[in-house]
Design a protein around this motif. Structure first.
Motif, mmCIF file in Angstrom:
data_model
loop_
_atom_site.group_PDB
_atom_site.id
_atom_site.type_symbol
_atom_site.label_atom_id
_atom_site.label_comp_id
_atom_site.label_asym_id
_atom_site.label_seq_id
_atom_site.Cartn_x
_atom_site.Cartn_y
_atom_site.Cartn_z
ATOM 1 N N GLY A 141 0.743 -1.169 0.141
ATOM 2 C CA GLY A 141 0.018 -0.025 0.105
ATOM 3 C C GLY A 141 0.842 1.277 0.033
ATOM 4 O O GLY A 141 0.211 2.210 -0.184
ATOM 5 N N LEU A 142 2.075 1.180 0.474
ATOM 6 C CA LEU A 142 2.980 2.188 0.279
ATOM 7 C C LEU A 142 3.233 2.451 -1.315
ATOM 8 O O LEU A 142 2.719 1.812 -2.305
ATOM 9 C CB LEU A 142 4.383 1.907 0.747
ATOM 10 C CG LEU A 142 4.327 1.561 2.387
ATOM 11 C CD1 LEU A 142 5.671 1.145 2.853
ATOM 12 C CD2 LEU A 142 3.818 3.020 2.985
ATOM 13 N N GLN A 143 3.549 3.819 -1.426
ATOM 14 C CA GLN A 143 4.026 4.203 -3.066
ATOM 15 C C GLN A 143 5.487 4.415 -3.162
ATOM 16 O O GLN A 143 6.348 4.770 -2.132
ATOM 17 C CB GLN A 143 3.353 5.687 -3.148
ATOM 18 C CG GLN A 143 1.687 5.505 -3.200
ATOM 19 C CD GLN A 143 1.007 6.574 -3.423
ATOM 20 O OE1 GLN A 143 1.735 7.602 -3.269
ATOM 21 N NE2 GLN A 143 -0.139 6.659 -3.742
ATOM 22 N N ARG A 144 5.850 4.354 -4.431
ATOM 23 C CA ARG A 144 7.130 4.754 -5.081
ATOM 24 C C ARG A 144 7.061 5.447 -5.995
ATOM 25 O O ARG A 144 6.327 5.505 -6.670
ATOM 26 C CB ARG A 144 8.269 3.587 -4.998
ATOM 27 C CG ARG A 144 7.882 2.648 -6.051
ATOM 28 C CD ARG A 144 9.144 1.635 -6.590
ATOM 29 N NE ARG A 144 8.422 0.687 -7.287
ATOM 30 C CZ ARG A 144 8.603 0.985 -8.524
ATOM 31 N NH1 ARG A 144 8.567 1.974 -9.316
ATOM 32 N NH2 ARG A 144 7.958 -0.354 -9.470
ATOM 33 N N GLU A 145 8.094 6.280 -6.310
ATOM 34 C CA GLU A 145 7.960 7.185 -7.755
ATOM 35 C C GLU A 145 8.157 6.100 -8.633
ATOM 36 O O GLU A 145 8.700 5.075 -8.636
ATOM 37 C CB GLU A 145 9.159 8.234 -7.699
ATOM 38 C CG GLU A 145 9.100 9.098 -6.760
ATOM 39 C CD GLU A 145 10.031 10.234 -7.088
ATOM 40 O OE1 GLU A 145 10.964 10.131 -7.505
ATOM 41 O OE2 GLU A 145 9.537 11.466 -6.730
ATOM 42 N N SER A 146 7.401 6.373 -9.732
ATOM 43 C CA SER A 146 7.533 5.436 -10.968
ATOM 44 C C SER A 146 8.701 5.872 -11.951
ATOM 45 O O SER A 146 9.170 6.658 -11.976
ATOM 46 C CB SER A 146 6.236 5.311 -11.837
ATOM 47 O OG SER A 146 5.883 6.959 -12.192
ATOM 48 N N THR A 147 9.004 4.804 -12.599
ATOM 49 C CA THR A 147 10.357 4.602 -13.519
ATOM 50 C C THR A 147 9.958 4.590 -14.961
ATOM 51 O O THR A 147 8.871 3.996 -15.159
ATOM 52 C CB THR A 147 11.517 3.783 -12.863
ATOM 53 O OG1 THR A 147 10.889 2.605 -13.027
ATOM 54 C CG2 THR A 147 11.805 4.298 -11.525
ATOM 55 N N MET A 148 11.006 4.588 -16.002
ATOM 56 C CA MET A 148 10.665 3.903 -17.368
ATOM 57 C C MET A 148 10.490 2.588 -17.330
ATOM 58 O O MET A 148 9.768 2.071 -18.260
ATOM 59 C CB MET A 148 11.803 4.407 -18.117
ATOM 60 C CG MET A 148 11.875 5.725 -18.955
ATOM 61 S SD MET A 148 10.096 5.932 -19.904
ATOM 62 C CE MET A 148 10.369 4.866 -21.153
ATOM 63 N N ASP A 149 11.036 1.796 -16.306
ATOM 64 C CA ASP A 149 10.885 0.215 -16.291
ATOM 65 C C ASP A 149 9.561 0.265 -16.255
ATOM 66 O O ASP A 149 8.899 -0.903 -16.670
ATOM 67 C CB ASP A 149 11.631 -0.256 -15.097
ATOM 68 C CG ASP A 149 13.293 -0.782 -15.449
ATOM 69 O OD1 ASP A 149 13.429 -0.819 -16.707
ATOM 70 O OD2 ASP A 149 14.027 -1.039 -14.679
ATOM 71 N N ASP A 150 8.824 0.692 -15.316
ATOM 72 C CA ASP A 150 7.527 0.705 -15.005
ATOM 73 C C ASP A 150 6.556 0.990 -16.494
ATOM 74 O O ASP A 150 5.772 0.193 -16.618
ATOM 75 C CB ASP A 150 7.027 1.396 -13.749
ATOM 76 C CG ASP A 150 7.360 1.171 -12.422
ATOM 77 O OD1 ASP A 150 7.624 -0.001 -12.112
ATOM 78 O OD2 ASP A 150 8.120 2.181 -11.772
ATOM 79 N N TYR A 151 6.849 2.001 -17.001
ATOM 80 C CA TYR A 151 6.163 2.275 -18.314
ATOM 81 C C TYR A 151 6.511 1.176 -19.165
ATOM 82 O O TYR A 151 5.601 0.781 -19.857
ATOM 83 C CB TYR A 151 6.887 3.614 -18.756
ATOM 84 C CG TYR A 151 6.028 3.977 -19.921
ATOM 85 C CD1 TYR A 151 5.090 5.039 -19.813
ATOM 86 C CD2 TYR A 151 6.077 3.567 -21.243
ATOM 87 C CE1 TYR A 151 4.136 5.344 -20.842
ATOM 88 C CE2 TYR A 151 5.384 4.087 -22.261
ATOM 89 C CZ TYR A 151 4.570 5.004 -21.923
ATOM 90 O OH TYR A 151 3.462 5.451 -23.144
ATOM 91 N N ASP A 152 7.413 0.564 -19.412
ATOM 92 C CA ASP A 152 7.860 -0.462 -20.368
ATOM 93 C C ASP A 152 7.087 -1.794 -19.668
ATOM 94 O O ASP A 152 6.547 -2.352 -20.439
ATOM 95 C CB ASP A 152 9.229 -0.928 -20.242
ATOM 96 C CG ASP A 152 10.198 0.375 -21.050
ATOM 97 O OD1 ASP A 152 9.407 1.099 -21.648
ATOM 98 O OD2 ASP A 152 11.381 0.140 -20.979
ATOM 99 N N ASN A 153 7.161 -2.108 -18.301
ATOM 100 C CA ASN A 153 6.073 -3.088 -17.953
ATOM 101 C C ASN A 153 4.786 -2.993 -18.431
ATOM 102 O O ASN A 153 4.085 -3.954 -18.870
ATOM 103 C CB ASN A 153 6.350 -3.292 -16.647
ATOM 104 C CG ASN A 153 7.539 -3.714 -15.979
ATOM 105 O OD1 ASN A 153 8.092 -4.812 -16.834
ATOM 106 N ND2 ASN A 153 8.056 -3.656 -14.688
#
Lengths: 474, 474
Positions: free
Chosen positions: A104-116
């Motif tokens: 439930g915690l958050q982290r900043e998103s990255t290009m890896d996330d975008y690619d996923n």
């Protein structure tokens, strides 16, 4: 059919239209973009400073050239989609700066996330289009992030993709990159729209320079634009939903008119995810029922204008893929799909009033997209499909399990979900009593492992990479 | 309005009707109850052993006396409800032997649980009727449990309640207890229905002795009955949903005909929660989209016959109040409410394909009932509610928060949920990152603490208690 949800009468829709016309003629719309003002002036519109005034005749003229339906061509032509009329597309979440972790915690998103997320869209049976800015990656420079995202969108997925409306230059980059894929600008123009971009008004009654500039560039290149209003009733718009509908109609028609002046026939979509203010927090609520009321009215107003429509899909205020997230998301998504929305953005993954994307929620929402398609598939009702002979044969107290027809049709009559639990309690308990969001964690790994990069001409990929490198340097 | 969900044509509904008539005339329906067979014979029906054959004329005659709408009178007359036409009621879960704990484990349910659900219904803003057998209590003898449940239903809650169709005697007990409350059998008959009972067919094409016997008793006392078919497509009915609709129609109309022979004008409801078999497990799935397809068709077929309709509401195959439970429940409940179902059973609390009740899910589902009512409330669209003058006053880039109208209307325009989270992520994190089912745990204690026993004539309460004691002895 009989429906307890409000059907707007022609008279009621005309009242909304008339109010919008009144606002467009007397208060006008501010465009914080010089070229927009120049275009309006050149076409004889009254412009005062940044404020543009519209007559009904000019708006009707623009409406007459806007298409009611269009196709967005994919680089894999089998995956092209139609937007308008009975056709609708599910498109992933948009604009989230964070990723929600399983805690439930958050982290900043990255290009890896975008690619996923590109990979999840590629492997999806139910999400029809790739997004743009599905997350806002924090690990690449903001001013060139759109280049990285468009590159990933094109290379990692061969479904149609959303375009980049981050600025005039950003929109131009998107068009240029599409031109690389389609073999030059002339060929791109000939093929028609290959992207759909999200142009939001700045309520009340304004368009920012980025949005107006992007709209001009994209319409010029014959790329489709959603023109959407995101009014918070009681804050950036009237407290009554009727007032919200009038205000959003004025804003959307102003944007639509600009697009048609730039390029008569440019595909535009009447869009809204206007919603209500939460009375306890004073913040925007997109999980509230008022959102779905507006979604329904938006679908109806779009049809009033013979335009395709856009709303949000799996929207929620919850910060975890829990029952609240599912209640709110299911309500908005099914309302959109049933009532005739054509472009259903945020169909998967979005959480917490747009603040984050959740991988687990993406997979759960995707199931809902599949369920919704099944729900809306009409059944055949004929003597053959009813088959009274079989019912008579089975007779009183008989069973149908061993009937040949049951074997023959059970795989096509019944929807197969991907990972929704259908086990009895004993089986579920033996499997570790997992909530569906916990099942989704396992599923995510399997899905990403299954991903295969779709084929692309190596020359095109190299040219795109080169374009991105050059633009980053320049 | 335009709706992507299938609208059955008159021709399609006629095909279903014709197939049902064919089945009723040629295969017939078995009634495992002597008085039912006597009644049919006495009225000139062809009866062969336990099988009764129906002509279309006789069925149409029965349909002509069945009301399209009726009122269920509560002992607190302000809480009486109407069933039929535009009116609909949310009724809690039914028939669960277990309670789901917050761990996901189950325990057997008790009379204390039954009483707790009576208290939750009494304090509910959204559940309109009290149930029957909301749980199957394990700590009282099964053959007299209905007496304990009816006693609790009447004493702990002053909303209308569901009746007891457990057997002919059980139905008679229910009528006798209602007569105590209303001051005798004559007064009860005069007031009209005060209970609605659930009569299920035994598919395919049968009625058990308990159900047929209860139906006779209840119709005789002018109490309302839902006559419902719960076909599992591919197992206890045809694999095609079209076939299921024909089969369920035959069964329902057979039960309806019996009720009208006993008491022309007895209120009956066309009911179904027929659904599909899950292809992976071979078990019943009530979380599948096929259920909602049948719900929609059931609402339409009931209107075809000018009858009130019943379906399930918050149905799910999940064993925990997680996102899956919420997806499935929201889909079925909103489909029922939108499409015109009048009696929405299982609107709150039910889990795991009817196997258990969850206190937490009850509270979450209840929120969905409230949200759904708001969703279906029409908005006023008039020059006054649009109020272009205010929009002009606020103008370009202005804000509406301080407008007097915003203050004036924000409490009535916007739905206030009870405990759905609208906090931002920081606030939610500070509050312990609770899922909504965890919030519901806290809420449950508050709700039960808030409960107050509604007033009742002490003489009536004593007479009811005495009735129960006598019946248990006898």
């Amino acid at each position: 059919m009989y429906d307890r949800m409000q059907t707007l009468t022609q008279e009621e829709m005309t009242r909304i239209h008339d109010a919008a016309m009144d606002l467009l003629g007397t208060t006008g719309i501010a465009f914080n973009e010089d070229e927009a003002l120049t275009i309006f002036k050149k076409n004889g519109f009254k412009v005062d400073g940044k404020t543009v005034y519209f007559t009904e005749a000019r708006v009707r003229n623009a409406l007459s050239t806007a298409p009611s339906r269009f196709t967005v061509t994919a680089r894999n032509p089998e995956k092209s989609v139609a937007v308008g009329g009975d056709d609708y597309v599910f498109v992933p979440g948009y604009g989230a700066p964070f990723i929600t972790l399983t805690s439930g915690l958050q982290r900043e998103s990255t290009m890896d996330d975008y690619d996923n997320f590109c990979k999840l869209v590629q492997t999806s049976r139910h999400i029809n289009m790739n997004g743009f800015m599905m997350v806002e990656p924090s690990d690449v420079p903001a001013d060139t992030a759109h280049l990285d995202m468009i590159f990933s969108s094109i290379i990692l997925c061969d479904k149609p993709f959303m375009g980049s409306p981050v600025s005039k230059q950003g929109a131009r980059d998107c068009v240029d990159m599409a031109a690389v894929v389609w073999g030059g600008m002339d060929k791109l123009r000939a093929v028609g729209p290959v992207t759909v971009s999200l142009i939001n008004s700045l309520s009340p009654l304004q368009f920012s320079d980025e949005m107006a500039g992007s709209l001009i560039e994209l319409a010029r290149a014959n790329q489709a634009c959603v023109i959407a209003s995101l009014i918070m009733a009681g804050s950036s718009g009237p407290v009554t939903l009727a007032g919200v509908l009038a205000l959003q109609t004025a804003e959307i028609l102003a944007g639509l008119t600009l697009a048609q002046l730039v390029n008569p026939g440019a595909p535009v979509v009447y869009g809204s995810t206007s919603s209500a203010m939460d009375m306890k927090t004073g913040g925007l609520s997109i999980g509230c029922p008022e959102l779905s009321v507006v979604v329904s009215a938006t679908a109806q107003m779009a049809r009033f204008y013979n335009l395709p429509s856009r709303s949000g899909g799996s929207l929620t205020d919850a910060h975890f893929p829990d029952a609240q997230a599912a209640v709110e998301s299911t309500l908005a998504l099914t309302t959109a799909a049933r009532n005739g929305i054509n472009f259903i953005l945020h169909a998967a993954g979005i959480l917490g009033s747009y603040i984050s994307m959740s991988y687990e929620k993406f997979l759960i929402d995707e199931e809902v997209c599949g369920i919704t398609r099944r729900l809306l598939k009409p059944m055949e009702i004929t003597p053959g499909s009813i088959d009274t002979d079989m019912i008579k044969t089975v007779g009183i107290g008989g069973q149908y399990l061993t009937q040949p027809k049951t074997f023959q049709l059970c795989r096509t009559e019944f929807h197969l979900t991907d990972f929704m639990n259908r086990q009895n309690h004993a089986g579920w308990k033996a499997g570790g009593r997992k909530r569906i969001d916990e099942f989704a964690v396992d599923r995510l790994g399997q899905r990403l492992a299954r991903y295969e990069k779709p084929g692309i001409d190596p020359g095109v990929e190299a040219a795109l990479a080169d374009f991105v490198t050059r633009r980053k340097k320049g």
